[in-house]
Scaffold this motif. Structure first.
Motif, PDB file in Angstrom:
ATOM      1  N   PHE A 131       0.833  -1.212   0.000  1.00  0.00           N
ATOM      2  CA  PHE A 131       0.000   0.000   0.000  1.00  0.00           C
ATOM      3  C   PHE A 131       0.861   1.253   0.000  1.00  0.00           C
ATOM      4  O   PHE A 131       0.376   2.340  -0.301  1.00  0.00           O
ATOM      5  CB  PHE A 131      -0.973   0.000   1.189  1.00  0.00           C
ATOM      6  N   LEU A 132       2.147   1.124   0.309  1.00  0.00           N
ATOM      7  CA  LEU A 132       3.058   2.270   0.321  1.00  0.00           C
ATOM      8  C   LEU A 132       3.751   2.488  -1.022  1.00  0.00           C
ATOM      9  O   LEU A 132       4.435   3.486  -1.211  1.00  0.00           O
ATOM     10  CB  LEU A 132       4.118   2.083   1.407  1.00  0.00           C
ATOM     11  N   SER A 133       3.577   1.546  -1.964  1.00  0.00           N
ATOM     12  CA  SER A 133       4.249   1.650  -3.262  1.00  0.00           C
ATOM     13  C   SER A 133       3.657   2.810  -4.066  1.00  0.00           C
ATOM     14  O   SER A 133       2.489   3.174  -3.898  1.00  0.00           O
ATOM     15  CB  SER A 133       4.114   0.350  -4.043  1.00  0.00           C
ATOM     16  N   PRO A 134       4.465   3.384  -4.957  1.00  0.00           N
ATOM     17  CA  PRO A 134       3.950   4.490  -5.785  1.00  0.00           C
ATOM     18  C   PRO A 134       2.713   4.107  -6.596  1.00  0.00           C
ATOM     19  O   PRO A 134       1.783   4.906  -6.727  1.00  0.00           O
ATOM     20  CB  PRO A 134       5.137   4.818  -6.707  1.00  0.00           C
ATOM     21  N   ILE A 135       2.678   2.877  -7.118  1.00  0.00           N
ATOM     22  CA  ILE A 135       1.508   2.458  -7.908  1.00  0.00           C
ATOM     23  C   ILE A 135       0.263   2.410  -7.036  1.00  0.00           C
ATOM     24  O   ILE A 135      -0.796   2.920  -7.421  1.00  0.00           O
ATOM     25  CB  ILE A 135       1.759   1.090  -8.592  1.00  0.00           C
ATOM     26  N   ALA A 136       0.379   1.807  -5.853  1.00  0.00           N
ATOM     27  CA  ALA A 136      -0.783   1.727  -4.956  1.00  0.00           C
ATOM     28  C   ALA A 136      -1.250   3.126  -4.568  1.00  0.00           C
ATOM     29  O   ALA A 136      -2.457   3.394  -4.537  1.00  0.00           O
ATOM     30  CB  ALA A 136      -0.433   0.917  -3.716  1.00  0.00           C
ATOM     31  N   ARG A 137      -0.313   4.000  -4.302  1.00  0.00           N
ATOM     32  CA  ARG A 137      -0.690   5.357  -3.880  1.00  0.00           C
ATOM     33  C   ARG A 137      -1.487   6.107  -4.941  1.00  0.00           C
ATOM     34  O   ARG A 137      -2.407   6.854  -4.615  1.00  0.00           O
ATOM     35  CB  ARG A 137       0.551   6.152  -3.491  1.00  0.00           C
ATOM     36  N   ILE A 138      -1.135   5.910  -6.225  1.00  0.00           N
ATOM     37  CA  ILE A 138      -1.891   6.624  -7.273  1.00  0.00           C
ATOM     38  C   ILE A 138      -3.234   5.962  -7.554  1.00  0.00           C
ATOM     39  O   ILE A 138      -4.118   6.587  -8.132  1.00  0.00           O
ATOM     40  CB  ILE A 138      -1.083   6.782  -8.584  1.00  0.00           C
ATOM     41  N   LEU A 139      -3.370   4.682  -7.153  1.00  0.00           N
ATOM     42  CA  LEU A 139      -4.626   3.967  -7.418  1.00  0.00           C
ATOM     43  C   LEU A 139      -5.666   4.127  -6.312  1.00  0.00           C
ATOM     44  O   LEU A 139      -6.865   4.005  -6.579  1.00  0.00           O
ATOM     45  CB  LEU A 139      -4.339   2.474  -7.627  1.00  0.00           C
ATOM     46  N   ILE A 140      -5.211   4.403  -5.074  1.00  0.00           N
ATOM     47  CA  ILE A 140      -6.144   4.555  -3.954  1.00  0.00           C
ATOM     48  C   ILE A 140      -7.183   5.631  -4.292  1.00  0.00           C
ATOM     49  O   ILE A 140      -6.847   6.700  -4.799  1.00  0.00           O
ATOM     50  CB  ILE A 140      -5.395   4.915  -2.643  1.00  0.00           C
TER      51      ILE A 140
END
Length: 167
Positions: A131-140
């Motif tokens: 959840f801390l990855s850049p991809i997860a952050r832009i998808l939240i």
């Protein structure tokens, strides 16, 4: 007794333990139910390893047990800080922690599924991202048909959300 009065060959090596997955200071240690179960299973396995460690050389035995104890200490800290997120309570139409997201990445013709999980659960080979990855952050907070853009160097990579589910 001071270490200065101990024979050099009697001094034990302090075991080096690889750190666990990075969890920045102050970040909440979110986990799924499965993630917590994995941590508890890992603890059980380490405890069994500790009990079954039986080396003839006493010094090697102590070093092996010290290594397991060091791993257990890091693991216990992670378990005690774990905050389980109930996937049942997550909004079904929005990307949140625990979501399995079907994504169309860039110009790809076929979608790929990823799940947003805790740092200890993350494993790219299993398509689980922290959840801390850049991809997860832009998808939240994205919804179906939303497009998220991640800048990688001078290139923009697009991620179109095709589906969201929790299981």
């Amino acid at each position: 007794m001071s270490r200065g009065f101990v024979k050099e060959e009697d001094q034990e090596e302090i075991p080096m333990v690889a750190p666990r997955a990075d969890l920045p200071m102050g970040a909440t240690n979110y986990v799924t139910d499965k993630g917590l179960l994995q941590l508890l299973n890992e603890k059980d396995n380490l405890m069994m390893d500790k009990k079954s460690t039986n080396l003839e050389n006493e010094k090697e035995q102590r070093i092996a047990i010290n290594l397991i104890n060091a791993k257990l200490q890091l693991l216990n800290e992670r378990i005690s800080s774990a905050k389980v997120v109930s996937l049942v309570d997550q909004p079904k139409n929005e990307v949140r922690f625990g979501a399995i997201i079907s994504l169309l990445i860039g110009d790809a013709k076929t979608p790929k599924d990823f799940q947003i999980v805790g740092v200890d659960e993350a494993n790219i080979a299993e398509n689980k991202i922290s959840f801390l990855s850049p991809i997860a952050r832009i998808l939240i907070s994205k919804k179906i048909d939303d497009v998220a853009v991640l800048q990688i160097g001078k290139t923009d990579r697009t991620f179109k959300v095709l589906g969201i589910r929790y299981s």
